[in-house]
Write a protein that holds these residues in place. Structure first.
Motif, PDB file in Angstrom:
ATOM      1  N   GLN A   1      35.221  30.940  41.175  1.00 32.28           N
ATOM      2  CA  GLN A   1      35.363  32.022  42.144  1.00 32.28           C
ATOM      3  C   GLN A   1      36.708  31.931  42.840  1.00 32.28           C
ATOM      4  O   GLN A   1      37.155  30.847  43.211  1.00 32.28           O
ATOM      5  N   ASP A   2      37.377  33.090  42.976  1.00 34.86           N
ATOM      6  CA  ASP A   2      38.567  33.188  43.807  1.00 34.86           C
ATOM      7  C   ASP A   2      38.465  34.485  44.604  1.00 34.86           C
ATOM      8  O   ASP A   2      37.381  35.060  44.692  1.00 34.86           O
ATOM      9  N   ASP A   3      39.550  34.959  45.163  1.00 38.05           N
ATOM     10  CA  ASP A   3      39.489  36.160  46.001  1.00 38.05           C
ATOM     11  C   ASP A   3      39.177  37.436  45.217  1.00 38.05           C
ATOM     12  O   ASP A   3      38.782  38.435  45.811  1.00 38.05           O
ATOM     13  N   HIS A   4      39.354  37.416  43.903  1.00 36.25           N
ATOM     14  CA  HIS A   4      39.176  38.628  43.104  1.00 36.25           C
ATOM     15  C   HIS A   4      38.070  38.532  42.065  1.00 36.25           C
ATOM     16  O   HIS A   4      37.483  39.540  41.698  1.00 36.25           O
ATOM     17  N   VAL A   5      37.823  37.334  41.556  1.00 42.12           N
ATOM     18  CA  VAL A   5      36.924  37.164  40.417  1.00 42.12           C
ATOM     19  C   VAL A   5      35.840  36.140  40.741  1.00 42.12           C
ATOM     20  O   VAL A   5      36.118  35.084  41.296  1.00 42.12           O
ATOM     21  N   THR A   6      34.623  36.498  40.359  1.00 40.43           N
ATOM     22  CA  THR A   6      33.508  35.558  40.382  1.00 40.43           C
ATOM     23  C   THR A   6      32.952  35.494  38.969  1.00 40.43           C
ATOM     24  O   THR A   6      32.677  36.538  38.365  1.00 40.43           O
TER      25      THR A   6
ATOM     26  N   GLY B   1      39.692  48.267  45.152  1.00 45.44           N
ATOM     27  CA  GLY B   1      38.749  47.572  46.015  1.00 45.44           C
ATOM     28  C   GLY B   1      37.318  47.622  45.514  1.00 45.44           C
ATOM     29  O   GLY B   1      36.457  46.920  46.029  1.00 45.44           O
ATOM     30  N   GLU B   2      37.038  48.463  44.510  1.00 47.32           N
ATOM     31  CA  GLU B   2      35.678  48.524  43.972  1.00 47.32           C
ATOM     32  C   GLU B   2      35.342  47.227  43.250  1.00 47.32           C
ATOM     33  O   GLU B   2      36.220  46.477  42.831  1.00 47.32           O
ATOM     34  N   THR B   3      34.051  46.989  43.087  1.00 46.83           N
ATOM     35  CA  THR B   3      33.575  45.794  42.390  1.00 46.83           C
ATOM     36  C   THR B   3      33.044  46.193  41.022  1.00 46.83           C
ATOM     37  O   THR B   3      32.166  47.050  40.907  1.00 46.83           O
ATOM     38  N   ILE B   4      33.596  45.551  39.990  1.00 46.72           N
ATOM     39  CA  ILE B   4      33.217  45.795  38.601  1.00 46.72           C
ATOM     40  C   ILE B   4      32.379  44.603  38.135  1.00 46.72           C
ATOM     41  O   ILE B   4      32.786  43.455  38.295  1.00 46.72           O
ATOM     42  N   ILE B   5      31.234  44.880  37.545  1.00 51.47           N
ATOM     43  CA  ILE B   5      30.362  43.822  37.015  1.00 51.47           C
ATOM     44  C   ILE B   5      30.381  43.900  35.491  1.00 51.47           C
ATOM     45  O   ILE B   5      30.196  44.970  34.915  1.00 51.47           O
ATOM     46  N   ASP B   6      30.588  42.754  34.844  1.00 53.15           N
ATOM     47  CA  ASP B   6      30.507  42.670  33.390  1.00 53.15           C
ATOM     48  C   ASP B   6      29.536  41.558  33.019  1.00 53.15           C
ATOM     49  O   ASP B   6      29.867  40.376  33.076  1.00 53.15           O
ATOM     50  N   PRO B   7      28.296  41.913  32.630  1.00 50.73           N
ATOM     51  CA  PRO B   7      27.300  40.897  32.310  1.00 50.73           C
ATOM     52  C   PRO B   7      27.488  40.211  30.962  1.00 50.73           C
ATOM     53  O   PRO B   7      26.798  39.239  30.665  1.00 50.73           O
TER      54      PRO B   7
ATOM     55  N   GLY C   1      36.820  37.655  28.806  1.00 52.97           N
ATOM     56  CA  GLY C   1      37.261  37.897  30.177  1.00 52.97           C
ATOM     57  C   GLY C   1      38.168  39.092  30.389  1.00 52.97           C
ATOM     58  O   GLY C   1      38.768  39.232  31.449  1.00 52.97           O
ATOM     59  N   THR C   2      38.272  39.977  29.412  1.00 52.82           N
ATOM     60  CA  THR C   2      39.176  41.117  29.545  1.00 52.82           C
ATOM     61  C   THR C   2      38.832  41.970  30.762  1.00 52.82           C
ATOM     62  O   THR C   2      39.722  42.393  31.506  1.00 52.82           O
ATOM     63  N   THR C   3      37.552  42.231  30.998  1.00 56.19           N
ATOM     64  CA  THR C   3      37.160  43.046  32.155  1.00 56.19           C
ATOM     65  C   THR C   3      37.618  42.396  33.453  1.00 56.19           C
ATOM     66  O   THR C   3      38.148  43.064  34.347  1.00 56.19           O
ATOM     67  N   LEU C   4      37.427  41.100  33.567  1.00 48.98           N
ATOM     68  CA  LEU C   4      37.811  40.382  34.784  1.00 48.98           C
ATOM     69  C   LEU C   4      39.317  40.470  34.998  1.00 48.98           C
ATOM     70  O   LEU C   4      39.790  40.689  36.119  1.00 48.98           O
TER      71      LEU C   4
ATOM     72  N   ALA D   1      44.211  45.444  38.573  1.00 50.90           N
ATOM     73  CA  ALA D   1      44.175  46.855  38.990  1.00 50.90           C
ATOM     74  C   ALA D   1      43.629  46.973  40.420  1.00 50.90           C
ATOM     75  O   ALA D   1      43.238  48.053  40.839  1.00 50.90           O
ATOM     76  N   GLY D   2      43.588  45.860  41.143  1.00 47.09           N
ATOM     77  CA  GLY D   2      43.197  45.894  42.545  1.00 47.09           C
ATOM     78  C   GLY D   2      41.709  46.023  42.795  1.00 47.09           C
ATOM     79  O   GLY D   2      41.279  46.519  43.825  1.00 47.09           O
ATOM     80  N   ARG D   3      40.907  45.542  41.848  1.00 47.11           N
ATOM     81  CA  ARG D   3      39.468  45.565  42.008  1.00 47.11           C
ATOM     82  C   ARG D   3      38.925  44.140  42.030  1.00 47.11           C
ATOM     83  O   ARG D   3      39.609  43.212  41.640  1.00 47.11           O
ATOM     84  N   LYS D   4      37.708  44.000  42.484  1.00 54.79           N
ATOM     85  CA  LYS D   4      37.014  42.724  42.393  1.00 54.79           C
ATOM     86  C   LYS D   4      36.167  42.745  41.131  1.00 54.79           C
ATOM     87  O   LYS D   4      35.761  43.813  40.679  1.00 54.79           O
ATOM     88  N   ALA D   5      35.917  41.581  40.567  1.00 61.14           N
ATOM     89  CA  ALA D   5      35.157  41.532  39.316  1.00 61.14           C
ATOM     90  C   ALA D   5      34.129  40.404  39.374  1.00 61.14           C
ATOM     91  O   ALA D   5      34.407  39.328  39.891  1.00 61.14           O
ATOM     92  N   ILE D   6      32.966  40.699  38.833  1.00 60.96           N
ATOM     93  CA  ILE D   6      31.917  39.702  38.666  1.00 60.96           C
ATOM     94  C   ILE D   6      31.598  39.658  37.181  1.00 60.96           C
ATOM     95  O   ILE D   6      31.277  40.674  36.569  1.00 60.96           O
TER      96      ILE D   6
END
Length: 195
Positions: free
Chosen positions: A4-9, A166-172, A177-180, A186-191
């Protein structure tokens, strides 16, 4: 979280166990295709894909108001009917071979409202064009993933379904890791979740 960091979990686990309770703005993913690949903990058979869709799809719809996934042309009918279907055209490369020749497009099943229309930002095309850089072949060798998505095309798909920084993108099924990666830059958060 595994990382986990400020952008990616990033979670290391089965999305069937991790997804319940996660919430974001968009689910963007490239799930398994049921093509007979054997992963460490998942059998990517046709029956395995049917089970995965049955178990995971309702959870995806509950995780975000917009869900976008690339099922592969042969699997479109396995998924519940989408709100709409986008076409991702990869202009300079065949992404595979099918009974009618080289496949140079992929369906993107989308569920939920068009985020641009929902935000009063007008209509956008339902065709996303990109060109392969060949970089995904290097990624395949480096990361050992059978089908890393090309960053340019995946970023364009993400921007089509996520218009706001700022939106959060989830990739199950985050794979290589391309989505992350594209979400972060692109300035979004990713899970992301990956076995």
């Amino acid at each position: 979280p595994y990382y986990q960091d400020d952008h990616v979990t990033l979670y290391h686990g089965d999305c069937r166990e991790v997804m319940p309770g996660l919430r974001g703005d968009v689910v963007l993913t490239d799930p398994p295709y049921g093509i007979g690949l054997r992963y460490d903990e998942y059998d990517d058979s046709a029956a395995g894909l049917d089970d995965l869709i049955r178990d995971v799809f309702p959870v995806l719809l509950g995780a975000a108001p917009v869900v976008a996934l690339t099922p592969g042309v042969a699997n479109v009918a396995k998924y519940p009917g989408p709100t709409w279907m986008l076409a991702w055209v990869q202009e300079n490369s065949g992404t595979g071979s099918g009974p009618w020749g080289f496949n140079v497009w992929q369906p993107v099943l989308v569920y939920g409202p068009d985020p641009y229309l929902a935000k009063g930002q007008g209509r956008r095309p339902d065709v996303i064009k990109s060109a392969s850089s060949g970089k995904e072949l290097d990624q395949r060798k480096r990361w050992g993933h059978p089908c890393p998505k090309p960053e340019d095309g995946w970023r364009k798909i993400m921007l089509r379904v996520s218009p706001t920084e700022g939106e959060t993108i989830i990739d199950p099924f985050c794979g290589s890791g391309t989505t992350l990666d594209v979400a972060k830059y692109a300035g979004r958060k990713a899970i992301g979740i990956e076995l």
